[in-house]
Design an enzyme around this catalytic site. Sequence first.
Site, PDB file in Angstrom:
ATOM      1  N   LYS A 121      36.730 -23.434 -58.783  1.00 39.99           N
ATOM      2  CA  LYS A 121      37.391 -22.108 -58.128  1.00 39.99           C
ATOM      3  C   LYS A 121      36.230 -20.835 -58.777  1.00 39.99           C
ATOM      4  O   LYS A 121      35.769 -20.269 -57.892  1.00 39.99           O
ATOM      5  CB  LYS A 121      38.796 -21.678 -58.079  1.00 39.99           C
ATOM      6  CG  LYS A 121      39.106 -20.565 -57.348  1.00 39.99           C
ATOM      7  CD  LYS A 121      39.754 -19.712 -58.384  1.00 39.99           C
ATOM      8  CE  LYS A 121      39.407 -18.298 -57.897  1.00 39.99           C
ATOM      9  NZ  LYS A 121      40.281 -17.387 -59.072  1.00 39.99           N
ATOM     10  N   ASP A 139      41.586 -20.937 -53.654  1.00 40.08           N
ATOM     11  CA  ASP A 139      42.591 -20.283 -54.527  1.00 40.08           C
ATOM     12  C   ASP A 139      43.947 -20.542 -53.929  1.00 40.08           C
ATOM     13  O   ASP A 139      44.075 -21.235 -52.879  1.00 40.08           O
ATOM     14  CB  ASP A 139      42.336 -18.825 -55.114  1.00 40.08           C
ATOM     15  CG  ASP A 139      42.833 -17.943 -53.915  1.00 40.08           C
ATOM     16  OD1 ASP A 139      42.744 -18.417 -52.701  1.00 40.08           O
ATOM     17  OD2 ASP A 139      42.861 -16.703 -54.400  1.00 40.08           O
TER      18      ASP A 139
END
Length: 218
Positions: A121, A139
């Site tokens: 991420k 996320d």
Amino acid sequence: MISGKKTMEMIDKIDAMFPDAECELIHENSFELTIAVLLSAQCTDNLVNRVTRELFKKYKTPEDFLAVGLEELENDIRSIGLFRNKAKNIQKLCRDLIDRYDGEIPGNYDDLVSLAGVGRKTANVVLSVAFDVPRIAVDTHVERVTKRLGIARYKDSVLEVERTLMKKIPAERWSKTHHQLIFFGRYHCLSRSPKCDVCPLLEDCREGQKRMKVKAGQ
DNA sequence: CTCCCGATAT
DNA sequence: ATATCAGGAG
């Protein structure tokens, strides 16, 4: 799971809601951005910005972060939470930047995820925001809203959510849409209390329809 | 899977 | 009181 066409109809509505969505982590270069994203794990952007405003005055280079003891760095980021792991990772990351990358944040995925505290991420955010490489970082917000809307399945992993989004959204919109999904999750489709009653996507939203039925039947 | 963790909203 | 917050490492 919803079709690509239906997905884009919903994406377009979110686009209209947050036309100016962008990265809210305050930074002046790729190094500051990487540190800020690393710090943002399980913490709000607001709090990260409050801390980095002072932090980046004191620490401007990888050498600066290595010039202090671990305990001092821990204290400088303590209010963010998970501060022991994050402080340790920041110093490891800075050591690697100096030893292997000439002190500069690398602009490709494999090198980024080789750095301490940088996972998929974080790497995707850095690539997208600092290097203009088309990516969709999944996320907590992106995962929640795409599953609620039915764009992804609740059982999907974050990697599967990412693949689904890349498949359904044209690459030239990945970066913008990524931030718009975050804004939608952060300011409208909240985790505890989503604003379904004033949501332009209510008619399209599986979770929203479910919630409105529950609300009506009590 | 668990652990890391303080600040904030509800 | 407790769920949640731009996750990642072991």
